[in-house]
Design a protein around this motif. Structure first.
Motif, PDB file in Angstrom:
ATOM      1  N   UNK A  51      37.542  32.471  37.972  1.00 36.59           N
ATOM      2  CA  UNK A  51      37.106  32.577  36.584  1.00 36.59           C
ATOM      3  C   UNK A  51      37.616  33.862  35.938  1.00 36.59           C
ATOM      4  N   UNK A  52      37.512  34.964  36.658  1.00 38.48           N
ATOM      5  CA  UNK A  52      37.926  36.250  36.092  1.00 38.48           C
ATOM      6  C   UNK A  52      39.443  36.364  36.053  1.00 38.48           C
ATOM      7  N   UNK A  53      40.122  35.928  37.107  1.00 42.42           N
ATOM      8  CA  UNK A  53      41.579  36.017  37.127  1.00 42.42           C
ATOM      9  C   UNK A  53      42.209  35.197  36.004  1.00 42.42           C
ATOM     10  N   UNK A  54      41.724  33.985  35.793  1.00 41.56           N
ATOM     11  CA  UNK A  54      42.313  33.150  34.740  1.00 41.56           C
ATOM     12  C   UNK A  54      41.983  33.710  33.358  1.00 41.56           C
TER      13      UNK A  54
ATOM     14  N   UNK B 203      41.395  36.907  32.599  1.00 40.71           N
ATOM     15  CA  UNK B 203      42.146  38.145  32.334  1.00 40.71           C
ATOM     16  C   UNK B 203      43.615  37.867  32.050  1.00 40.71           C
ATOM     17  N   UNK B 204      44.094  36.697  32.472  1.00 41.06           N
ATOM     18  CA  UNK B 204      45.463  36.289  32.149  1.00 41.06           C
ATOM     19  C   UNK B 204      45.556  35.708  30.742  1.00 41.06           C
ATOM     20  N   UNK B 205      44.425  35.619  30.052  1.00 41.42           N
ATOM     21  CA  UNK B 205      44.424  35.120  28.678  1.00 41.42           C
ATOM     22  C   UNK B 205      44.167  33.634  28.549  1.00 41.42           C
ATOM     23  N   UNK B 206      43.752  32.984  29.662  1.00 42.25           N
ATOM     24  CA  UNK B 206      43.530  31.539  29.659  1.00 42.25           C
ATOM     25  C   UNK B 206      42.204  31.215  30.350  1.00 42.25           C
ATOM     26  N   UNK B 207      41.079  31.454  29.665  1.00 43.74           N
ATOM     27  CA  UNK B 207      39.770  31.209  30.291  1.00 43.74           C
ATOM     28  C   UNK B 207      39.539  29.730  30.576  1.00 43.74           C
ATOM     29  N   UNK B 208      38.696  29.478  31.556  1.00 42.98           N
ATOM     30  CA  UNK B 208      38.348  28.111  31.912  1.00 42.98           C
ATOM     31  C   UNK B 208      37.473  27.497  30.821  1.00 42.98           C
ATOM     32  N   UNK B 209      37.768  26.273  30.470  1.00 37.10           N
ATOM     33  CA  UNK B 209      36.965  25.550  29.481  1.00 37.10           C
ATOM     34  C   UNK B 209      35.526  25.442  29.981  1.00 37.10           C
ATOM     35  N   UNK B 210      34.585  25.839  29.128  1.00 34.95           N
ATOM     36  CA  UNK B 210      33.171  25.733  29.455  1.00 34.95           C
ATOM     37  C   UNK B 210      32.594  26.887  30.234  1.00 34.95           C
ATOM     38  N   UNK B 211      33.399  27.904  30.538  1.00 42.10           N
ATOM     39  CA  UNK B 211      32.890  29.052  31.297  1.00 42.10           C
ATOM     40  C   UNK B 211      32.030  29.921  30.384  1.00 42.10           C
ATOM     41  N   UNK B 212      30.708  29.943  30.662  1.00 44.86           N
ATOM     42  CA  UNK B 212      29.794  30.656  29.765  1.00 44.86           C
ATOM     43  C   UNK B 212      29.734  32.154  30.025  1.00 44.86           C
TER      44      UNK B 212
ATOM     45  N   UNK C 213      34.558  42.135  37.021  1.00 46.46           N
ATOM     46  CA  UNK C 213      35.600  42.512  36.082  1.00 46.46           C
ATOM     47  C   UNK C 213      36.826  42.959  36.869  1.00 46.46           C
ATOM     48  N   UNK C 214      37.946  43.012  36.177  1.00 52.42           N
ATOM     49  CA  UNK C 214      39.150  43.586  36.774  1.00 52.42           C
ATOM     50  C   UNK C 214      38.881  45.041  37.086  1.00 52.42           C
ATOM     51  N   UNK C 215      39.215  45.473  38.294  1.00 51.31           N
ATOM     52  CA  UNK C 215      38.908  46.834  38.729  1.00 51.31           C
ATOM     53  C   UNK C 215      39.802  47.842  38.027  1.00 51.31           C
ATOM     54  N   UNK C 216      39.192  48.932  37.593  1.00 51.34           N
ATOM     55  CA  UNK C 216      39.937  50.046  37.014  1.00 51.34           C
ATOM     56  C   UNK C 216      40.260  51.065  38.099  1.00 51.34           C
ATOM     57  N   UNK C 217      41.133  51.960  37.791  1.00 54.07           N
ATOM     58  CA  UNK C 217      41.570  52.938  38.785  1.00 54.07           C
ATOM     59  C   UNK C 217      40.418  53.790  39.287  1.00 54.07           C
ATOM     60  N   UNK C 218      39.415  54.024  38.427  1.00 54.65           N
ATOM     61  CA  UNK C 218      38.308  54.887  38.820  1.00 54.65           C
ATOM     62  C   UNK C 218      37.106  54.120  39.369  1.00 54.65           C
TER      63      UNK C 218
ATOM     64  N   UNK D 178      32.762  34.125  31.214  1.00 55.09           N
ATOM     65  CA  UNK D 178      34.051  34.775  30.991  1.00 55.09           C
ATOM     66  C   UNK D 178      34.942  33.985  30.025  1.00 55.09           C
ATOM     67  N   UNK D 179      34.404  32.926  29.442  1.00 51.65           N
ATOM     68  CA  UNK D 179      35.210  32.074  28.590  1.00 51.65           C
ATOM     69  C   UNK D 179      35.106  32.403  27.115  1.00 51.65           C
ATOM     70  N   UNK D 180      35.594  31.476  26.299  1.00 51.74           N
ATOM     71  CA  UNK D 180      35.603  31.597  24.843  1.00 51.74           C
ATOM     72  C   UNK D 180      34.356  30.909  24.315  1.00 51.74           C
ATOM     73  N   UNK D 181      33.378  31.691  23.853  1.00 50.99           N
ATOM     74  CA  UNK D 181      32.094  31.127  23.445  1.00 50.99           C
ATOM     75  C   UNK D 181      32.256  30.113  22.319  1.00 50.99           C
ATOM     76  N   UNK D 182      33.025  30.463  21.302  1.00 44.97           N
ATOM     77  CA  UNK D 182      33.167  29.569  20.144  1.00 44.97           C
ATOM     78  C   UNK D 182      33.832  28.257  20.541  1.00 44.97           C
TER      79      UNK D 182
END
Length: 314
Positions: free
Chosen positions: A236-239, A241-250, A195-200, A252-256
């Motif tokens: 996979x995570x960078x794309x 988190x930018x709002x554009x998941x990779x097609x077919x990524x089970x 995941x994108x790292x948080x400050x803590x 970090x992607x869009x399941x539907x």
């Protein structure tokens, strides 16, 4: 406790990779857990998963339970499409859906199948790795000296790796650099996630991805992606988190959306049941003579067919 002395076949290997090879049947998540806890000692001191071992290093390991592999199927011999080969190295075009090595519920992968297919090979090791669902260029060393020199280049970021990724939506052309730290963790099922790292978080690692628009479609964008740091699941995570998941990524992607494309309801007449991430170009210095090697792997047929169904790019 178990004590081991690193032999020649472990010289230069990462600690976690060496343990995975030595303690066959132990999940990688368990190996990383005992390393993080300090139960694994190298020359009497704590060590990290990416610690490089040297010939003669003394390892102390805690008792671990290995899986019963007596009934596990042997890896079938298999050759993969060869992109480049000489006496030092081998570059193949790995298909999607094939792990690079066995472990974590996978009985065998590319390396085990190649070793079975090449019983006379005295040495054959992975130089780097690709996710199971990522296709494309994978480099293997045929000599220990070649492995060390090539891995040194990967660590020093002296290699050029370019991936083709199809993402959902219209990628903003102005977004060319993603410099966002990432944090690795295990989910409730013991699966490795990022995941994108948080400050803590504390353990976040700086991660840099360069993105260039190759083609834009009505509802998707084909990207050329270059990684400047080689973090787990970085692209996979960078794309995503930018709002554009990779097609077919089970993961970090869009399941539907993935489900609709996989079952053929999004594009009638086409089922696409993999992740659209392909290692299409790899450049490095030859470990023997230093000449620059630049390799290309064309998009697989299923990826090309999907792009054709998306219509004309603009």
């Amino acid at each position: 406790m178990q004590r081991l002395s690193v032999a020649e076949d472990g010289d230069g290997q990462r600690l976690d990779n060496y343990l995975a090879k030595t303690l066959k049947g132990v999940p990688r998540s368990a190996l990383h857990r005992i390393i993080r806890s300090g139960e694994v000692r190298v020359n009497r001191g704590r060590a990290a998963a990416d610690t490089r071992l040297a010939l003669g290093d003394e390892l102390r390991l805690p008792p671990v339970r290995t899986a019963d592999r007596s009934d596990a199927p042997a890896a079938p011999p298999r050759e993969f499409p060869v992109v480049f080969e000489d006496e030092q190295l081998l570059a193949i075009d790995k298909p999607a859906g094939v792990a690079v090595h066995g472990g974590s519920g996978v009985a065998f992968g590319v390396i085990e199948q190649l070793r079975r297919a090449r019983p006379d090979a005295r040495f054959l090791e992975l130089v780097h790795r690709l996710d199971r669902e990522t296709s494309g260029l994978l480099l293997l060393a045929k000599k220990r000296s070649a492995l060390v020199r090539l891995q040194d280049q990967f660590r020093a970021r002296e290699t050029g790796k370019v991936y083709a990724a199809l993402v959902a939506g219209h990628w903003p052309a102005r977004l060319k650099v993603i410099d966002v730290p990432l944090h690795k963790y295990l989910d409730a099922d013991g699966e490795r996630r990022v995941r994108v790292a948080h400050a803590d978080d504390g353990g976040g690692q700086r991660s840099i991805t360069l993105v260039k628009v190759a083609h834009a479609y009505a509802e998707h964008t084909l990207l050329d992606v270059t990684i400047k740091t080689g973090r787990t699941h970085q692209i996979r995570v960078h794309l995503a988190q930018a709002g554009h998941p990779i097609v077919g990524d089970d993961k970090y992607g869009d399941f539907a959306a993935n489900h609709a494309i996989a079952r053929g309801s999004y594009l009638p007449g086409l089922r696409f049941e993999r992740m659209f991430l392909h290692a299409r170009r790899l450049a490095f210095d030859h470990p023997a003579d230093g000449r620059r090697i630049e390799l290309e792997a064309a998009l697989p047929g299923d990826c090309s067919r999907l792009l054709a169904h998306l219509g004309d790019p603009y």
